[in-house]
Design an enzyme around this catalytic site. Structure first.
Site, PDB file in Angstrom:
ATOM      1  N   SER A   1       0.825  -1.131  -0.075  1.00 64.21           N
ATOM      2  CA  SER A   1      -0.122  -0.144  -0.060  1.00 64.21           C
ATOM      3  C   SER A   1       0.833   1.222  -0.048  1.00 64.21           C
ATOM      4  O   SER A   1       2.121   1.356   0.579  1.00 64.21           O
ATOM      5  CB  SER A   1      -0.867   0.013   1.262  1.00 64.21           C
TER       6      SER A   1
ATOM      7  N   TYR B   1      -1.202  -0.825  10.300  1.00 65.54           N
ATOM      8  CA  TYR B   1      -1.373  -1.252   8.907  1.00 65.54           C
ATOM      9  C   TYR B   1      -0.125  -0.637   8.190  1.00 65.54           C
ATOM     10  O   TYR B   1       0.473  -1.363   7.211  1.00 65.54           O
ATOM     11  CB  TYR B   1      -2.494  -0.332   8.361  1.00 65.54           C
TER      12      TYR B   1
HETATM   13  N1  LIG Z   1      -8.917  -0.386  -1.355  1.00 69.38           N
HETATM   14  C1  LIG Z   1      -7.597   0.214  -1.095  1.00 69.38           C
HETATM   15  O1  LIG Z   1      -7.777   1.288  -1.194  1.00 69.38           O
HETATM   16  C2  LIG Z   1      -6.358  -0.551  -1.038  1.00 69.38           C
HETATM   17  C3  LIG Z   1      -5.252   0.407  -0.896  1.00 69.38           C
HETATM   18  C4  LIG Z   1      -3.848  -0.065  -0.568  1.00 69.38           C
HETATM   19  C5  LIG Z   1      -3.708  -1.467  -0.355  1.00 69.38           C
HETATM   20  N2  LIG Z   1      -4.848  -2.382  -0.393  1.00 69.38           N
HETATM   21  C6  LIG Z   1      -4.803  -3.856   0.085  1.00 69.38           C
HETATM   22  O2  LIG Z   1      -5.251  -4.479  -0.978  1.00 69.38           O
HETATM   23  C7  LIG Z   1      -5.583  -5.910  -0.360  1.00 69.38           C
HETATM   24  C8  LIG Z   1      -7.058  -6.055  -0.884  1.00 69.38           C
HETATM   25  O3  LIG Z   1      -7.883  -4.876  -0.318  1.00 69.38           O
HETATM   26  P1  LIG Z   1      -9.451  -4.693  -0.855  1.00 69.38           P
HETATM   27  O4  LIG Z   1      -9.488  -3.174  -0.445  1.00 69.38           O
HETATM   28  O5  LIG Z   1      -9.644  -5.599  -1.847  1.00 69.38           O
HETATM   29  O6  LIG Z   1     -10.349  -5.043   0.583  1.00 69.38           O
HETATM   30  P2  LIG Z   1     -11.677  -6.089   0.630  1.00 69.38           P
HETATM   31  O7  LIG Z   1     -12.111  -5.734   1.976  1.00 69.38           O
HETATM   32  O8  LIG Z   1     -12.654  -5.581  -0.431  1.00 69.38           O
HETATM   33  O9  LIG Z   1     -11.347  -7.376   0.454  1.00 69.38           O
HETATM   34  C9  LIG Z   1     -10.070  -8.150   1.219  1.00 69.38           C
HETATM   35  C10 LIG Z   1     -10.717  -9.511   1.155  1.00 69.38           C
HETATM   36  O10 LIG Z   1      -9.953 -10.308   2.183  1.00 69.38           O
HETATM   37  C11 LIG Z   1     -10.632 -11.291   2.999  1.00 69.38           C
HETATM   38  N3  LIG Z   1      -9.584 -11.474   4.036  1.00 69.38           N
HETATM   39  C12 LIG Z   1      -9.656 -10.706   5.268  1.00 69.38           C
HETATM   40  N4  LIG Z   1      -8.979 -11.210   6.305  1.00 69.38           N
HETATM   41  C13 LIG Z   1      -8.491 -12.539   5.540  1.00 69.38           C
HETATM   42  C14 LIG Z   1      -8.004 -13.502   6.208  1.00 69.38           C
HETATM   43  N5  LIG Z   1      -7.240 -13.524   7.273  1.00 69.38           N
HETATM   44  N6  LIG Z   1      -7.549 -14.741   5.492  1.00 69.38           N
HETATM   45  C15 LIG Z   1      -8.172 -14.746   4.288  1.00 69.38           C
HETATM   46  N7  LIG Z   1      -9.026 -13.911   3.537  1.00 69.38           N
HETATM   47  C16 LIG Z   1      -9.185 -12.515   4.534  1.00 69.38           C
HETATM   48  C17 LIG Z   1     -11.781 -10.520   3.053  1.00 69.38           C
HETATM   49  O11 LIG Z   1     -12.983 -11.485   3.426  1.00 69.38           O
HETATM   50  C18 LIG Z   1     -12.187  -9.905   1.734  1.00 69.38           C
HETATM   51  O12 LIG Z   1     -12.654 -10.899   0.846  1.00 69.38           O
HETATM   52  C19 LIG Z   1      -5.615  -5.698   1.069  1.00 69.38           C
HETATM   53  O13 LIG Z   1      -4.402  -6.197   1.202  1.00 69.38           O
HETATM   54  C20 LIG Z   1      -5.439  -4.136   1.329  1.00 69.38           C
HETATM   55  O14 LIG Z   1      -4.640  -4.023   2.567  1.00 69.38           O
HETATM   56  C21 LIG Z   1      -6.240  -1.958  -0.691  1.00 69.38           C
END
Ligand SMILES: NC(=O)c1ccc[n+]([C@@H]2O[C@H](COP(=O)([O-])OP(=O)(O)OC[C@H]3O[C@@H](n4cnc5c(N)ncnc54)[C@H](O)[C@@H]3O)[C@@H](O)[C@H]2O)c1
Length: 253
Positions: free
Chosen positions: A138, A151
């Site tokens: 991120s 985080y």
């Molecule tokens: N959305 C953003 O702006 C953003 C920005 C930077 C990084 N990220 C990273 O991208 C990745 C995906 O984020 P997203 O926005 O798609 O989130 P999201 O919440 O839409 O999806 C995350 C998924 O991971 C699953 N999950 C959570 N904990 C888990 C575990 N312990 N074991 C297995 N599955 C698990 C959840 O059930 C969910 O389906 C994450 O690592 C997040 O930190 C997201």
């Protein structure tokens, strides 16, 4: 088709960025295992992809689950060519208010979960001398944003861990790269960003909008493909220019 005859494991594939990546991989011919802690989400996302996809319930913060998911995916797909590790949770708590419990929860899922899953899957990949690993860091793992104590520290760890994997796994034909998304419109961000946060955040984004999961998926697909065969250990920002912008940034010129 970019991924004909390829197989992929996508953790966190039940939602957001992981789901968008799984959909693109599948559309390009890959057989995909959707892994998620939420079995219902994993099943639904796999069903959307059709009969070639499988769903696996696992909690990536548990080392025994990581070993099981790697074995199950290898058995059901025949091999694992690609790992997209997108499972993760967000957190926003200031440094002085972060409790040891919250610290441990976020680090366990976001950092240790990346280690457990990548190690278990890399052992399978090493056996057949090929692999593409893409982790999700991120911009919070690079810049010190307010409230990103656990985080941001976990995501900073993901960046270094991915570089170490790139170095040590090269001898097995495995590349490892990480994505540093900025603000992407997913459930995670909808939960974490207030209306006020959105206004302030957008001021720091030269492209003047949040990104879409499909825009992260496009970059992940490149890193997962053979087009990126000479790219390893890279940190690729998908952030509308957020990391590039300094205090002198202004959209009006
Ligand atoms: N959305 C953003 O702006 C953003 C920005 C930077 C990084 N990220 C990273 O991208 C990745 C995906 O984020 P997203 O926005 O798609 O989130 P999201 O919440 O839409 O999806 C995350 C998924 O991971 C699953 N999950 C959570 N904990 C888990 C575990 N312990 N074991 C297995 N599955 C698990 C959840 O059930 C969910 O389906 C994450 O690592 C997040 O930190 C997201």
């Amino acid at each position: 088709m970019l991924f004909a005859d390829r197989t992929a494991v996508v953790t966190g594939g039940g939602s957001g960025i992981g789901k968008a990546i799984a959909q693109r991989l599948s559309a390009e011919g890959a057989r995909v295992a959707i892994v998620d802690i939420d079995a219902g989400r994993a099943d639904a996302a796999a069903r959307e992809l059709g009969t070639a996809a499988v769903a696996i319930q696992a909690d990536v913060s548990r080392p025994e689950d990581a070993v099981r998911l790697a074995a199950e995916a290898a058995a059901r797909l025949g091999k694992i060519d690609i790992l997209i590790h997108s499972a993760g949770v967000g957190a926003e708590r200031r440094f002085l208010d972060t409790t040891p419990e919250e610290w441990r929860r976020i680090v366990d899922i976001d950092l240790s979960g990346t280690f457990y899953t990548c190690q278990a899957v890399a052992k399978v990949m090493a056996g057949h001398g090929y692999g593409r690993i893409v982790t999700l860091a991120s911009t919070a793992g690079i810049r010190g944003g307010t409230g990103r104590t656990a985080y941001g520290a976990a995501k900073g760890g993901v960046i270094t861990l991915t570089k170490v994997m790139a170095v040590e796994l090269a001898q097995y034909g495995i590349t490892a790269n990480t994505l540093a998304p900025g603000a992407i419109e997913t459930e995670l961000v909808k939960k974490m960003h207030s209306a006020e946060t959105r206004v302030v955040y957008r001021r720091g984004i030269p492209l003047d909008r949040y990104g879409e999961p499909e825009e992260v998926a496009a970059v992940a697909l490149f890193l997962a493909s053979d087009e990126a065969r000479y790219v390893t250990g890279a940190v690729l920002a998908v952030d509308g220019g957020f990391l590039a912008a300094g205090v002198m940034h202004s959209r009006s010129g």
